[in-house]
Design an enzyme around this catalytic site. Sequence first.
Site, mmCIF file in Angstrom:
data_model
loop_
_atom_site.group_PDB
_atom_site.id
_atom_site.type_symbol
_atom_site.label_atom_id
_atom_site.label_comp_id
_atom_site.label_asym_id
_atom_site.label_seq_id
_atom_site.Cartn_x
_atom_site.Cartn_y
_atom_site.Cartn_z
ATOM 1 N N HIS A 1 47.881 34.755 50.162
ATOM 2 C CA HIS A 1 46.806 35.656 50.581
ATOM 3 C C HIS A 1 47.050 36.290 51.947
ATOM 4 C CE1 HIS A 1 42.634 37.081 49.874
ATOM 5 N NE2 HIS A 1 43.007 36.902 48.632
ATOM 6 N N ASP B 1 49.164 31.486 45.801
ATOM 7 C CA ASP B 1 48.769 32.710 46.508
ATOM 8 C C ASP B 1 48.617 32.413 48.002
ATOM 9 O OD1 ASP B 1 47.710 35.088 47.350
ATOM 10 O OD2 ASP B 1 46.071 35.160 45.893
ATOM 11 N N GLU C 1 47.466 37.903 35.269
ATOM 12 C CA GLU C 1 46.445 37.016 35.843
ATOM 13 C C GLU C 1 45.181 37.126 35.005
ATOM 14 O OE1 GLU C 1 45.143 38.249 39.724
ATOM 15 O OE2 GLU C 1 44.272 36.295 40.177
ATOM 16 N N TRP D 1 43.174 37.002 56.052
ATOM 17 C CA TRP D 1 42.638 35.959 55.165
ATOM 18 C C TRP D 1 43.139 36.188 53.753
ATOM 19 C CZ3 TRP D 1 39.520 37.005 50.998
ATOM 20 C CH2 TRP D 1 39.075 38.333 50.911
ATOM 21 N N ARG E 1 52.223 43.327 41.784
ATOM 22 C CA ARG E 1 50.881 42.756 41.623
ATOM 23 C C ARG E 1 49.776 43.801 41.559
ATOM 24 N NH1 ARG E 1 48.385 38.993 40.104
ATOM 25 N NH2 ARG E 1 47.164 38.356 41.887
ATOM 26 N N TYR F 1 39.235 30.223 51.256
ATOM 27 C CA TYR F 1 39.049 31.164 50.155
ATOM 28 C C TYR F 1 40.084 30.882 49.057
ATOM 29 C CZ TYR F 1 38.953 35.612 47.678
ATOM 30 O OH TYR F 1 38.863 36.587 46.716
ATOM 31 N N GLU G 1 48.580 43.433 45.378
ATOM 32 C CA GLU G 1 47.211 43.589 44.867
ATOM 33 C C GLU G 1 46.385 44.551 45.722
ATOM 34 O OE1 GLU G 1 45.997 39.431 44.898
ATOM 35 O OE2 GLU G 1 44.633 39.848 46.541
ATOM 36 N N GLU H 1 52.832 34.333 45.999
ATOM 37 C CA GLU H 1 52.182 35.651 46.079
ATOM 38 C C GLU H 1 51.718 35.955 47.504
ATOM 39 O OE1 GLU H 1 48.754 35.693 43.552
ATOM 40 O OE2 GLU H 1 47.874 37.371 44.634
ATOM 41 N N ARG I 1 47.979 28.850 38.438
ATOM 42 C CA ARG I 1 47.976 29.070 39.881
ATOM 43 C C ARG I 1 47.324 27.864 40.536
ATOM 44 N NH1 ARG I 1 44.805 33.500 43.690
ATOM 45 N NH2 ARG I 1 43.155 31.938 43.686
HETATM 46 O O1 KDG Z 1 38.636 41.107 46.009
HETATM 47 C C1 KDG Z 1 39.631 40.260 46.478
HETATM 48 C C2 KDG Z 1 40.198 39.482 45.315
HETATM 49 O O2 KDG Z 1 40.526 40.350 44.289
HETATM 50 C C3 KDG Z 1 41.448 38.709 45.682
HETATM 51 O O3 KDG Z 1 41.198 37.918 46.805
HETATM 52 C C4 KDG Z 1 41.871 37.823 44.517
HETATM 53 O O4 KDG Z 1 43.885 37.265 45.685
HETATM 54 C C5 KDG Z 1 43.286 37.381 44.636
HETATM 55 C C6 KDG Z 1 44.006 37.106 43.396
HETATM 56 O O5 KDG Z 1 45.219 36.844 43.504
HETATM 57 O O6 KDG Z 1 43.416 37.130 42.325
HETATM 58 MG MG MG Z 2 46.024 37.322 45.356
#
Ligand code: KDG
Ligand code: MG
Length: 409
Positions: free
Chosen positions: A219, A217, A346, A409, A290, A159, A269, A243, A147
């Site tokens: 996010h 990602d 992951e 975010w 995910r 982040y 996720e 992602e 990644r």
């Molecule tokens: O708690 C938030 C995280 O699990 C997340 O931000 C991690 O996006 C993430 C990932 O793809 O591992």
């Molecule tokens: Mg993620």
Amino acid sequence: MKIIAADVIVTSPSRNFVTLKITTDEGVTGLGDATLNGRELAVAAYLTEHVVPLLIERDPHRIEDTWQFLYRSAYWRRGPVTMAAIAAVDMALWDIKGKVAGMPVYQLLGGASRTALQTYGHASGRDIPELFDSIRQHLEEGYKSIRVQTSVPGIKALYGVAAQAQATGERYDYEPAGRGPQPAEEDWDTRAYLRHVPTVFEAVRNEFGPEIPLLHDGHHRMTPIQAAKLGKSLEPYDLFWLEDCTPAENQDAFRLVRQHTTTPLAVGEVFNTVFDFQTLIREQLIDYVRAASTHFGGISPLKKVMDYAAQYQIKSGFHGPTDVSPVGLAAQTHLGLAIHNFGIQEYMEHSEATNTVFEQSMTFADGFLHPGDKPGLGIELNEEAAASFPYQQAYLPYNRLADGTVHDW
Ligand code: KDG
Ligand code: MG
């Protein structure tokens, strides 16, 4: 056999974890992960106040019945707190069943469909040289898929880039927010991000060649049309997946993204139940599921969603950051080994402190993860070590735009 006790253990070895330990009258114990990053104590209270009293005297072998009872009898369904609590019970009961049967959980789920699970690791850097070093380090450690996240010129703090950790020589930011009474505020600029990301992937392909599966990602930071634009602009770099390109509360958003790009899409996720995936799977709007066993109600519902996804050639890419505890990771590693439509797992190694608290039979070698062959999930909680790492308040960070507006975010 009867459940005679259920204890909730909150510990913070590098980061907070919530673990449920179920004990039977025959002395067999099972562990489940109930960690909800940044909201840990809500799940601990939900378990202690409302779920533990319902477990006492129940037959631990009735996994499906217990799951349905906890899900339906509450009346108030779904949501991350409820589903993380139910997940912990589900995992702990699978752990107990495996220990009683003398078999690792993957055997109870149908047996191994492969020798081990292909993983992807998290490379990141504040600039291209730092990113290249991180990719090289992951490749040297055996990771086959990577990644890629970087800082973006014009955005001060982003982040997913392990800047804090790299500054102090640590591997990952185990506690992205830092610990404290307020979440850290970060900034965001979508146009700067959309301009920068393709140049990063071009540089990575030029340096490392066409073969390595690369992931990214987003996010949830983009609107559907911005996500479509990003997917399209990354097509020349042949991503394994993009992602969370846009928030998916509105599953229709993915129709728009899908119409515009052939970049494979992964999402889920933050999902809690199969209903969050219903349209996405039925209309083949995504390529990878995910969800994490911990936030999705455990092994039982995750197996069901993967069976549904199999009809549409959609594979797993279970969420495995360090806030999924070794118990949650083990649960989905057993499932990933068993299901036919496994895609990738992951994997961010947990810290040394975390591994001291959670003793594990899981192994990671040459980029592949295996849950081990101990009966059950293969994790033991070192309660003495757990007690030496008391809970510490911690929040995830959040974003504001230049004009002060709170942003995804
Ligand atoms: O708690 C938030 C995280 O699990 C997340 O931000 C991690 O996006 C993430 C990932 O793809 O591992
Ligand atoms: Mg993620």
